[in-house]
Design a protein around this motif. Structure first.
Motif, PDB file in Angstrom:
ATOM      1  N   LEU A  59       0.271  -2.017   0.275  1.00 54.93           N
ATOM      2  CA  LEU A  59      -0.356  -0.904  -0.422  1.00 54.93           C
ATOM      3  C   LEU A  59       0.051   0.388   0.268  1.00 54.93           C
ATOM      4  CD1 LEU A  59      -3.980  -2.236  -1.039  1.00 54.93           C
ATOM      5  CD2 LEU A  59      -2.162  -1.938  -2.712  1.00 54.93           C
ATOM      6  N   ASP A  61      -0.441   4.486  -0.287  1.00 60.76           N
ATOM      7  CA  ASP A  61      -1.126   5.518  -1.072  1.00 60.76           C
ATOM      8  C   ASP A  61      -1.869   4.909  -2.252  1.00 60.76           C
ATOM      9  OD1 ASP A  61      -0.092   7.530   0.624  1.00 60.76           O
ATOM     10  OD2 ASP A  61       1.779   7.567  -0.530  1.00 60.76           O
ATOM     11  N   GLY A  62      -2.483   3.721  -2.041  1.00 58.22           N
ATOM     12  CA  GLY A  62      -3.262   3.069  -3.071  1.00 58.22           C
ATOM     13  C   GLY A  62      -2.448   2.352  -4.128  1.00 58.22           C
ATOM     14  N   GLU A  63      -1.138   2.382  -4.011  1.00 55.89           N
ATOM     15  CA  GLU A  63      -0.275   1.731  -4.995  1.00 55.89           C
ATOM     16  C   GLU A  63       0.311   0.451  -4.411  1.00 55.89           C
ATOM     17  OE1 GLU A  63       3.977   2.602  -7.164  1.00 55.89           O
ATOM     18  OE2 GLU A  63       2.665   4.310  -6.739  1.00 55.89           O
TER      19      GLU A  63
END
Length: 116
Positions: A59, A61-63
């Motif tokens: 993950l 940056d939240g992606e």
């Protein structure tokens, strides 16, 4: 105390193995498992598919990012594990020395953080 033996080897070392070689290797591991069971220290074992079949997820940056293959590209790969329950690290090291993987690769010993 539970200890896990992480079994590392170089897949290239097995590239030229024939059916007889694989049968000998399988017999060595079966004997090792039987010895662990007879001693009452066997908890679990697992054999892993080759590293090239791995999928790695991270993950950033939240992606989620999905990558084919192992986390690290190295000559030696994690091929399996054993978990044993023994009184101390010295006893775990004695059992790790007997593991067939120690003959051709490396056995990393890690204490459980859950059972201590």
């Amino acid at each position: 105390m539970q200890y896990t033996f992480l079994l590392y080897s170089n897949p290239a070392d097995f590239a030229d193995m024939g059916p007889e070689d694989w049968a000998k290797s399988k017999a060595a591991y079966q004997a090792y498992i039987a010895a662990l069971q007879e001693a009452g220290v066997f908890v679990a074992t697992d054999w892993l598919q080759p590293a090239y079949t791995a999928t790695t997820i991270s993950l950033k940056d939240g992606e989620a990012r999905v990558h084919d293959g192992p986390f690290a590209d190295t000559k030696e790969t994690l091929g399996g594990s054993f978990t044993v329950e023994v009184p101390d690290l010295d006893t775990a090291m004695d059992w790790a020395r007997k593991c067939p993987a120690a003959q051709t690769g490396k056995v990393e010993i890690r204490a459980s953080a859950m059972n201590g």
